[in-house]
Design an enzyme around this catalytic site. Structure first.
Site, PDB file in Angstrom:
ATOM      1  N   GLY A 141     114.493  85.283 -10.545  1.00 27.86           N
ATOM      2  CA  GLY A 141     114.642  86.711 -10.861  1.00 27.86           C
ATOM      3  C   GLY A 141     116.080  87.011 -11.714  1.00 27.86           C
ATOM      4  O   GLY A 141     115.920  87.889 -12.707  1.00 27.86           O
ATOM      5  N   SER A 142     116.876  86.570 -11.570  1.00 31.49           N
ATOM      6  CA  SER A 142     118.303  86.764 -12.093  1.00 31.49           C
ATOM      7  C   SER A 142     118.261  86.259 -13.773  1.00 31.49           C
ATOM      8  O   SER A 142     118.359  87.299 -14.622  1.00 31.49           O
ATOM      9  CB  SER A 142     119.486  85.923 -11.610  1.00 31.49           C
ATOM     10  OG  SER A 142     119.813  86.656 -10.331  1.00 31.49           O
ATOM     11  N   GLN A 179     111.328  92.201  -5.720  1.00 31.97           N
ATOM     12  CA  GLN A 179     110.953  92.442  -4.056  1.00 31.97           C
ATOM     13  C   GLN A 179     109.752  92.949  -4.069  1.00 31.97           C
ATOM     14  O   GLN A 179     109.116  92.966  -2.882  1.00 31.97           O
ATOM     15  CB  GLN A 179     112.100  93.447  -3.766  1.00 31.97           C
ATOM     16  CG  GLN A 179     113.571  92.918  -3.573  1.00 31.97           C
ATOM     17  CD  GLN A 179     113.546  91.919  -2.528  1.00 31.97           C
ATOM     18  OE1 GLN A 179     112.735  92.086  -1.519  1.00 31.97           O
ATOM     19  NE2 GLN A 179     114.646  91.049  -2.535  1.00 31.97           N
ATOM     20  N   CYS A 234     123.198  88.529  -2.659  1.00 29.91           N
ATOM     21  CA  CYS A 234     123.994  88.316  -3.809  1.00 29.91           C
ATOM     22  C   CYS A 234     125.412  88.703  -3.818  1.00 29.91           C
ATOM     23  O   CYS A 234     126.236  88.569  -4.455  1.00 29.91           O
ATOM     24  CB  CYS A 234     123.221  88.616  -5.382  1.00 29.91           C
ATOM     25  SG  CYS A 234     121.621  88.119  -5.348  1.00 29.91           S
ATOM     26  N   THR A 283     113.305  71.239 -19.657  1.00 30.32           N
ATOM     27  CA  THR A 283     112.241  70.639 -18.847  1.00 30.32           C
ATOM     28  C   THR A 283     111.399  71.473 -18.241  1.00 30.32           C
ATOM     29  O   THR A 283     111.858  72.093 -17.109  1.00 30.32           O
ATOM     30  CB  THR A 283     112.634  69.312 -18.358  1.00 30.32           C
ATOM     31  OG1 THR A 283     113.298  68.527 -19.491  1.00 30.32           O
ATOM     32  CG2 THR A 283     111.334  68.327 -17.839  1.00 30.32           C
ATOM     33  N   SER A 328     110.393  86.424  -8.642  1.00 30.96           N
ATOM     34  CA  SER A 328     110.826  84.945  -8.337  1.00 30.96           C
ATOM     35  C   SER A 328     110.019  84.703  -7.317  1.00 30.96           C
ATOM     36  O   SER A 328     109.770  85.410  -6.323  1.00 30.96           O
ATOM     37  CB  SER A 328     112.316  85.102  -7.784  1.00 30.96           C
ATOM     38  OG  SER A 328     113.079  84.047  -7.509  1.00 30.96           O
ATOM     39  N   ALA A 329     109.858  83.162  -7.219  1.00 25.56           N
ATOM     40  CA  ALA A 329     108.917  82.506  -6.308  1.00 25.56           C
ATOM     41  C   ALA A 329     109.296  82.703  -4.771  1.00 25.56           C
ATOM     42  O   ALA A 329     108.697  82.713  -3.847  1.00 25.56           O
ATOM     43  CB  ALA A 329     108.457  81.347  -6.657  1.00 25.56           C
TER      44      ALA A 329
END
Length: 396
Positions: A69-70, A177, A323, A235, A197-198
């Protein structure tokens, strides 16, 4: 241990891990290579891209894999700022965004960009009228999160998208979220860029994606190789991408049923806390709220002491965003919704999952009642408050 910090991260599902493992050993090949073993891995990566695209009604080529996410937030804002700087240098966001957005905007301010930070009301909702009035001829981007990571408030994303489209301004939303919980249709909601984000949906850490609507020109954040169609070098993280796909499939299968169950736990928690713990308040919208989020403030206590005591009882919780867990400052989100510093310091965020039970929630509330009572008994501020209250009753 009772885990109630799912907004910080979620555990990887066993099915997700099982899906990933072969791509660390047997199928470890770099999908960018041209031999057949690599092509088979690349095929799985592209299949994952298609599944993820379908989850937000996007096209496969509009999904770019990132580290999370960031990075996605940074790329969306910096990438648009750079690619559209000749059109203008004005960006609109809100005062309650994740620090990945706010710190990026602060950096751009040092580079000559002008940022408008929208106010929010007591529930954490932006004003659509203020948003529209803030748009100027040189506005190049609006970035408003889908749902707040601390207080759980869900913003009126569709209406925001309509305003941005009307004024020909790009719209980015941090959906970290909300993804997998809230219905998201990038076309119906007029979203141009979206971050996820996973690890928030039982996938692995270190993988996410940025959705970029076809036709939107965005400058790369990471330069180097030609991966991700030349937009994001590095990669390809094959195992994590394939795990992300599995996490998406599991999350979206039975999502409504899971949300309903989690909401019942959340509402039970909120009802008990507000009715049984005096001088407590719920932060965020009661109605437009993530199903798993309950954020409280308790007067006359410090959040850090509460968290440590909860930890000693086997309960994992937080006072806000993971965070900023090392910061002594009160949450910028709670200050933005109007809480004074002393109350914002006594905040608690509890975020649930389908793995939690009603019995666990009851244990947490019972424990919390004891902890808050103990902490207040040591507080001179609370003692002074109680004495003044007694005096006022006597005087009446």
């Amino acid at each position: 241990m009772i885990y109630l910090d799912n907004a910080a991260t979620t555990k990887v599902k066993k099915e997700v891990l099982d899906e990933m493992l072969p791509y660390f050993m047997d199928n470890f090949y770099n999908p960018s290579s041209i031999y057949s073993s690599s092509r088979s891995v690349n095929k799985m990566v592209e299949e994952a891209r298609s599944v993820i695209a379908n989850s937000i009604n996007a096209e496969k080529d509009e999904i770019y894999f990132t580290s999370g996410g960031s990075e996605s937030d940074n790329w969306a804002i910096k990438g648009i700022a750079l690619s559209r700087k000749n059109k203008g240098k004005h960006i609109i966001t809100s005062k309650i965004e994740h620090h990945a957005v706010l710190e990026t905007c602060k950096l751009l301010e040092k580079e000559g960009y002008e940022i408008t930070y929208l106010n929010v009301d007591k529930d954490g909702l932006i004003s659509l009228d203020e948003l529209e009035k803030s748009i100027r001829e040189d506005t190049i981007l609006v970035s408003i999160m889908t749902a707040n990571n601390e207080i759980g408030t869900i913003e009126p994303i569709k209406e925001i998208g309509e305003i941005c489209k009307k004024h020909n301004v790009l719209f980015h939303t941090d959906a970290v979220q909300a993804y997998g919980v809230v219905d998201i249709d990038v076309n119906n909601m007029n979203i141009d860029l979206l971050s996820t984000s996973a690890h928030k949906i039982n996938g692995p850490k270190g993988i996410g994606f940025l959705y970029v609507r076809k036709g939107v020109m965005i400058s790369p954040l990471i330069n180097g190789g030609s991966q991700e169609r030349g937009k994001r070098a590095g990669t390809t993280n094959s195992a994590s991408i394939i795990g992300f796909k599995k996490a998406v499939e599991l999350k979206f299968n039975g999502r409504l049923e899971n949300n309903k169950y989690i909401e019942s736990l959340r509402d039970h928690l909120i009802d008990r806390v507000l009715s049984e713990i005096p001088y407590s308040r719920l932060n965020g919208s009661k109605d437009s709220r993530l199903p798993n989020n309950a954020n409280f403030s308790f007067e006359f206590i410090e959040g850090e002491g509460m968290l440590l005591k909860l930890d000693s009882k086997g309960i994992c919780a937080s006072s806000g965003s993971a965070c900023t867990s090392g910061s002594l400052d009160p949450s910028h989100v709670l200050l933005a919704i109007g809480l004074p510093h002393e109350i914002a310091h006594g905040s608690l965020r509890l975020t649930m999952s389908e793995d939690n039970t009603l019995e666990e929630i009851d244990y947490v509330v019972d424990t919390l009642k004891e902890i808050i009572s103990d902490l207040r008994s040591m507080s001179p501020l609370y003692e002074d408050f109680v004495n003044k209250k007694k005096e006022s009753v006597i005087n009446v």
